[in-house]
Design an enzyme around this catalytic site. Sequence first.
Site, PDB file in Angstrom:
ATOM      1  N   HIS A 163       2.972   9.669  13.212  1.00  0.00           N
ATOM      2  CA  HIS A 163       2.269   8.506  13.759  1.00  0.00           C
ATOM      3  C   HIS A 163       3.246   7.602  14.491  1.00  0.00           C
ATOM      4  O   HIS A 163       4.427   7.566  14.183  1.00  0.00           O
ATOM      5  CB  HIS A 163       1.489   7.717  12.707  1.00  0.00           C
ATOM      6  CG  HIS A 163       2.256   7.059  11.586  1.00  0.00           C
ATOM      7  ND1 HIS A 163       3.084   7.743  10.721  1.00  0.00           N
ATOM      8  CD2 HIS A 163       2.270   5.778  11.149  1.00  0.00           C
ATOM      9  CE1 HIS A 163       3.575   6.901   9.815  1.00  0.00           C
ATOM     10  NE2 HIS A 163       3.105   5.699  10.054  1.00  0.00           N
ATOM     11  N   HIS A 174       0.814  -1.213   0.000  1.00  0.00           N
ATOM     12  CA  HIS A 174       0.000   0.000   0.000  1.00  0.00           C
ATOM     13  C   HIS A 174       0.852   1.269   0.000  1.00  0.00           C
ATOM     14  O   HIS A 174       0.347   2.347  -0.333  1.00  0.00           O
ATOM     15  CB  HIS A 174      -0.966  -0.008   1.193  1.00  0.00           C
ATOM     16  CG  HIS A 174      -0.308   0.135   2.531  1.00  0.00           C
ATOM     17  ND1 HIS A 174       0.143  -0.954   3.268  1.00  0.00           N
ATOM     18  CD2 HIS A 174       0.001   1.221   3.266  1.00  0.00           C
ATOM     19  CE1 HIS A 174       0.677  -0.524   4.399  1.00  0.00           C
ATOM     20  NE2 HIS A 174       0.606   0.792   4.420  1.00  0.00           N
TER      21      HIS A 174
END
Lengths: 112, 242
Positions: B156, B87
Amino acid sequence: MTDRREIPDTPLFDRDVNRQGYALNKFAMSLGRPDNRAAYKADEDAYLARFGLGPATTAAVKARDYAEMVRLGGNLFFILKISAVDPTPITAIGAAQVGMDHDRFLKERLGK
Amino acid sequence: MPQQWMRDHKPDIAVVIFNDHGNSFFLDRVPTFAVGVADSYKPVDEGWGPRAIPDFDGAADLGWHFADRLVERHFDPLICREIEVDHGLQVPMELFCGRPAERWPVKVLPIWVNTIQFPIPTPQRCWDMGVMLREAIESFPGDDRVVIMGTGGLSHQLQGRRAGFLNPAADRDWLATIGPDPDRWRGMNREDYVETFGSEGAELMMWLVMRGAMNREVRTLHTHYHVPASMTGAGCVVMENA
């Protein structure tokens, strides 16, 4: 590792963790194949036995204890494949890392 | 805006700089940088089965040319002839191209950067690879038009007691200054990235490959920020050489 600045509560995936978690991560990586996922679902104990994980890691995997898996050298990108076999939201895995209730984690850490 | 930009400019090749997330590479072999020279790339099975999107046509000639130039200049990547993409490449391509039924509108040149296992490369090294990328694109025969996608989540952290860490102020600062003032980001070290953007947010340094390939002066055409996408700060900047 020695020559690196430590950042609180932030484990980095370095050589020591690679060694410690190699078998666990190798097991998790294997779940990227559909035939392996089927074999794992069919007989978890037999499948785990192929990877020589040791009792503590085997228990953590069977309990889906993601915080413990990371403590034992698991890297999230690999062990996420376990959550594909046995669906668990990534935010719930995050909450487990912190040791926080899921709803509280969403609110306090992610502002949701 | 990104899709409109693609329709207006019709590039032939997308160079996509991204990190594999434990899907195409395991810990048995961890290349710091890898360059794709395949004719085609399939989406990899990340545990749920491969996503239902078309295969990606590879810009194999540019890939080989880039590999040649890199090694001539003492920059030594892994060269990949047969590999699937995760991805990290798929999502930016969908952001810029939508999800085509049959065929992507551009060929891809994938560049993988190890951002998972330490030692990860330094931000300066990412920048240097961008300088090499520019040389390779400029010296590549023909008149192919190239778009460069520097990817990687903004802040993150997925692991440890600081999991769920987000830093929207730093994310916004990055998005505002990666165009006009990239030197401050290039001068930071790896620990600075981890501390500022989170352990997985260190991916952000991959944007420096793209920025290092561009002119000193750029025009920023579009900036977007959303937080959180799942557990991650998500942003997009569209820039052109000024």
